[in-house]
Design a protein around this motif. Structure first.
Motif, PDB file in Angstrom:
ATOM      1  N   LEU B 354      61.705  56.069  72.647  1.00 17.32           N
ATOM      2  CA  LEU B 354      61.853  55.300  73.880  1.00 17.32           C
ATOM      3  C   LEU B 354      60.522  55.118  74.594  1.00 17.32           C
ATOM      4  O   LEU B 354      60.305  54.148  75.294  1.00 17.32           O
ATOM      5  CB  LEU B 354      62.828  56.042  74.792  1.00 17.32           C
ATOM      6  N   MET B 355      59.615  56.073  74.420  1.00 16.77           N
ATOM      7  CA  MET B 355      58.418  56.061  75.247  1.00 16.77           C
ATOM      8  C   MET B 355      57.296  55.225  74.659  1.00 16.77           C
ATOM      9  O   MET B 355      56.577  54.549  75.366  1.00 16.77           O
ATOM     10  CB  MET B 355      57.933  57.504  75.443  1.00 16.77           C
ATOM     11  N   THR B 356      57.106  55.287  73.339  1.00 18.42           N
ATOM     12  CA  THR B 356      55.899  54.668  72.804  1.00 18.42           C
ATOM     13  C   THR B 356      56.177  53.500  71.868  1.00 18.42           C
ATOM     14  O   THR B 356      55.376  52.594  71.774  1.00 18.42           O
ATOM     15  CB  THR B 356      55.063  55.712  72.040  1.00 18.42           C
ATOM     16  N   GLY B 357      57.295  53.513  71.194  1.00 21.45           N
ATOM     17  CA  GLY B 357      57.513  52.537  70.134  1.00 21.45           C
ATOM     18  C   GLY B 357      57.749  51.132  70.644  1.00 21.45           C
ATOM     19  O   GLY B 357      57.833  50.877  71.840  1.00 21.45           O
ATOM     20  N   GLU B 358      57.871  50.217  69.688  1.00 27.33           N
ATOM     21  CA  GLU B 358      58.135  48.823  70.009  1.00 27.33           C
ATOM     22  C   GLU B 358      59.490  48.697  70.694  1.00 27.33           C
ATOM     23  O   GLU B 358      59.635  47.975  71.681  1.00 27.33           O
ATOM     24  CB  GLU B 358      58.106  48.012  68.711  1.00 27.33           C
ATOM     25  N   GLY B 360      60.905  50.780  72.519  1.00 26.19           N
ATOM     26  CA  GLY B 360      60.750  51.228  73.896  1.00 26.19           C
ATOM     27  C   GLY B 360      60.213  50.128  74.786  1.00 26.19           C
ATOM     28  O   GLY B 360      60.629  49.979  75.929  1.00 26.19           O
ATOM     29  N   TYR B 361      59.294  49.346  74.233  1.00 18.79           N
ATOM     30  CA  TYR B 361      58.713  48.251  75.017  1.00 18.79           C
ATOM     31  C   TYR B 361      59.774  47.232  75.400  1.00 18.79           C
ATOM     32  O   TYR B 361      59.868  46.810  76.552  1.00 18.79           O
ATOM     33  CB  TYR B 361      57.594  47.577  74.226  1.00 18.79           C
ATOM     34  N   TYR B 362      60.594  46.858  74.422  1.00 21.55           N
ATOM     35  CA  TYR B 362      61.619  45.850  74.715  1.00 21.55           C
ATOM     36  C   TYR B 362      62.662  46.398  75.676  1.00 21.55           C
ATOM     37  O   TYR B 362      63.156  45.690  76.547  1.00 21.55           O
ATOM     38  CB  TYR B 362      62.275  45.356  73.425  1.00 21.55           C
ATOM     39  N   THR B 364      62.110  48.641  77.951  1.00 25.25           N
ATOM     40  CA  THR B 364      61.495  48.619  79.271  1.00 25.25           C
ATOM     41  C   THR B 364      61.587  47.232  79.886  1.00 25.25           C
ATOM     42  O   THR B 364      61.865  47.077  81.075  1.00 25.25           O
ATOM     43  CB  THR B 364      60.021  49.047  79.164  1.00 25.25           C
ATOM     44  N   ASN B 365      61.356  46.228  79.061  1.00 23.59           N
ATOM     45  CA  ASN B 365      61.456  44.862  79.565  1.00 23.59           C
ATOM     46  C   ASN B 365      62.869  44.530  80.027  1.00 23.59           C
ATOM     47  O   ASN B 365      63.054  43.839  81.023  1.00 23.59           O
ATOM     48  CB  ASN B 365      60.997  43.862  78.502  1.00 23.59           C
TER      49      ASN B 365
END
Lengths: 218, 505
Positions: B354-358, B360-362, B364-365
């Protein structure tokens, strides 16, 4: 969040957020760094909002995850959701646009307030190929950066200037921070050892629990 | 979400180690901070209460069923009453800890989760037995997952068995903690992830891929089993938030792609196809049980958005393009139980992902998009406050203000189609349908003429045959040719038949 695997693994994983107003060239900057392309029709990536780069710095592996953020003013309030748990922030402004530099100042204030000194800040004046239209003076930018404990860089995504240095420098600084953190943890060795023992009690004892459960149910 | 950072470190104070009842012995987190003796007492008590509750519930259900049965004979429409009565106990059984006052809301939730309804039906026969155990939550799905998990662990030999033991023990442990708040549950799961990951890292000598692989499987196994009790639990107000965001999105139905400055051109068929796929993916998220699968839905959705932007702009999408587009997709999709899903992923997903991966980025968005939708005001859409108010109250709609403000009738349809992609699609489909219709008619005509042709052809063949028969009538003339036959054995032209001769012997 600094190290991926705890003991034994020497791979660092860093999260870096890109902040700055729209149109200052955040996306061009990462695309140039990760794909070495600028304004090119042949850029193969589908997107330039989440990019990763694997580096090897003084024998240590580093996985860099670069998070682009939406720069429009109306999304400003969403910042904290993006920069949570990040190790570094790259604050980009356009040297021809005084306003974008003011935005950077706002970001710095916010980041320091929310994350303290754990985050490595880089302030980046982009588009130095347009130096003749410069509206933010070098002295002002550099003295400001120093005053807030950030490093200042000049880059041009178009001419591919200063970008490698920027990211390499940032990585080294983040590694230092991570190592300092580890050392700090190491100093409190007795503390962490006892807490570790505590953890092991937690995950060893459950083996006894099912027995108890069986007895009481039967 | 903010508590994630604190969770990383595990602080254990000396006083925390002692039994919470203050008996002076050491307590244990696995026993909710009690020592073994106090825990046994406590556990017995809770268990007794649970058993009593279950009996009470079973009796209540029995009563209700009887009542429903009785009323089904007196009510005019017996079918619907029986159907209602059959459904109600099922949903109630699953949510047996639901208080009476929240029941109404729960039914709403049930409405959005067809999967849980069907599986609760499956459970009901087992549910009559009052002893609570994890196995009761087992349905076909979970069995399959368990089987896969065991299969996967077999390859790991001895450590695999150890992992399985740990997971079982953990699940046991969790089943006794159902009354804890969502945050405490999340902490238990996260602690488990972390301690297991630490041990695995030690075992695999730092090969992060193998650790990740095992952790993924563990997450899948554990969360499939825990899903029912920890997704949108009663102890939180997730459900209220779900409804709030749902209403909010519904109220914002008038927001157009232009107001959000999304760089997607839905006129291009490929783009609108990707938009539809993105909407489907984000809606699908609710049907998955494992946090990682939910994340995968978000990632797929994001990839479709990127494709749509790429086709429109012909350059890689930046966050400046992506976030507005995602907001637009969320507004259009109005995904079911959005907040519950976000909370669930935040609480129970493996943190490294959740914190660093791809993914996680989506994710977060998506969180950003939801936050934006919640706070959205006139300024964020570049509208005047008055306009915003009028749109929100439904007095005006931005879609039709450009086309004379009234509903499109047949003649106007083409004009409106330009402004509204949905209507354009509709018109396109109508055209397709009318085209199909005329082609169908042509096919029918052709078929009929073929039939007529066939009929007349067989007639003409018959006529021809008749003509020929008349022209050349069949005459049978006696033939002089002799044939060998049993009937003309006596024919004089034939030699006398050979007689069998008997030889001596």
């Amino acid at each position: 969040m600094a190290t991926a695997g705890a003991a034994g693994s020497r791979t660092y994983s860093f999260k870096v957020v890109l902040l700055g107003e729209g149109c200052v060239g955040k996306t061009s900057l990462v695309l140039r760094y990760c794909e070495n392309k600028f304004n090119d029709k042949h850029i193969t990536t589908l997107q330039a909002s989440f990019l990763t780069k694997k580096l090897n710095i003084t024998g240590k592996r580093v996985n860099l995850a670069i998070w682009d953020t939406a720069g429009q003013e109306r999304f400003h309030a969403l910042g904290p959701i993006y920069y949570r748990d990040s190790n570094g922030a790259i604050l980009v402004y356009d040297i021809t646009d005084e306003d974008s530099f003011q935005k950077v100042k706002n970001w710095v204030k916010e980041l320091r307030k929310m994350l303290g000194n754990e985050i490595c800040l880089c302030i980046v004046g982009n588009k130095i190929d347009l130096d003749k239209d410069r509206n933010v003076s070098v002295e002002e930018a550099e003295s400001y950066s120093e005053s807030v404990g950030a490093k200042h860089y000049h880059t041009s995504a178009k001419l591919n200037k200063g970008i490698e240095e920027l990211f390499l420098d940032l990585c080294k600084r983040m590694m230092e921070t991570a190592q300092a953190e580890e050392r700090a943890k190491g100093n409190g060795a007795s503390q962490s050892a006892s807490s570790r023992r505590g953890v092991q009690i937690v995950d060893d004892e459950p083996q006894a629990t099912p027995a108890g459960g069986c007895c009481s149910s039967g | 979400m903010s508590q994630r950072t604190e969770r990383r470190g595990i602080h254990v104070d000396q006083s925390d180690l002692l039994c919470k009842k203050g008996c002076g012995y050491y307590g244990n987190a696995a026993w909710q901070g009690l020592c073994s003796k106090c825990w046994r007492e406590e556990y017995q008590r809770v268990r007794q209460k649970q058993i009593q509750d279950d009996w009470a519930l079973a009796e209540k259900l029995q009563r209700e069923e009887e009542e429903a049965y009785a009323s089904s004979h007196s009510v005019r429409d017996p079918q619907s009453a029986a159907g209602h009565a059959a459904l109600a106990p099922f949903s109630k059984f699953e949510e047996k800890k639901t208080n009476e006052k929240t029941r109404k809301v729960t039914t709403v939730k049930k409405f959005f989760s067809p999967s849980s309804r069907t599986s609760s039906k499956k459970e009901s026969p087992e549910g009559k037995t009052p002893s609570p155990s994890i196995s009761r939550h087992a349905s076909f799905d979970t069995d399959q997952v368990s089987k896969d998990f065991v299969e996967f662990l077999k390859n790991l030999h001895k450590p695999g068995r150890e992992i399985h033991k740990q997971c079982r023990a953990f699940l046991m442990n969790m089943s006794s903690k159902k009354d804890l708040g969502a945050d405490e549950l999340s902490e238990c799961v996260q602690d488990f992830y972390q301690s297991l990951a630490d041990r695995l890292t030690g075992h695999f000598k730092g090969s992060s891929e193998s650790v990740e692989q095992v952790m993924d499987q563990v997450e899948k196994y554990i969360m499939t089993r825990l899903y029912k009790s920890v997704f949108c639990p009663e102890t939180t107000d997730d459900e209220k938030k779900d409804l709030a965001i749902q209403h909010r999105i519904r109220a914002l139905h008038w927001v157009t792609i232009q107001m959000l400055c999304v760089s997607m051109d839905e006129e291009i068929p490929e783009v609108s196809e990707n938009v539809l796929k993105a909407i489907t993916d984000v809606i699908e998220m609710d049907s998955k049980r494992v946090p990682r699968d939910k994340l995968a839905c978000i990632t797929r959705c994001s990839k479709h958005i990127f494709s749509a932007i790429r086709i429109t702009k012909n350059e890689p999408a930046s966050a400046d393009d992506f976030l507005p587009a995602l907001i637009y997709i969320v507004l259009k999709a109005n995904p079911p139980r959005l907040q519950s899903n976000i909370q669930y992923i935040t609480r129970f997903c493996n943190p490294s992902r959740l914190m660093t991966g791809e993914d996680g980025y989506y994710f977060t968005n998506l969180c950003c998009a939801v936050a934006f939708i919640e706070k959205l005001d006139a300024q964020s859409l570049n509208l005047s406050p008055e306009e915003f108010e009028r749109y929100m109250s439904g007095q005006a709609s931005p879609r039709f203000s450009s086309s004379d403000g009234d509903w499109p009738d047949g003649a106007q349809g083409v004009g409106v189609a330009v402004t509204n992609p949905a209507l354009a699609q509709l018109n396109h489909n109508l055209e397709l349908l009318s085209g199909l219709c005329s082609r169908q008619e042509a096919v029918m005509e052709a078929a009929q003429s073929l039939q007529a042709d066939l009929l007349s052809w067989s007639e003409s063949v018959q006529r021809e045959v008749r003509d020929i028969l008349e022209k050349y009538p069949l005459e049978i003339k006696s033939s002089k040719v002799s044939a060998i036959d049993t009937n003309n054995v006596d024919n004089e032209n034939l030699p006398s038949p050979i007689k069998p001769q008997v030889f001596a012997g």
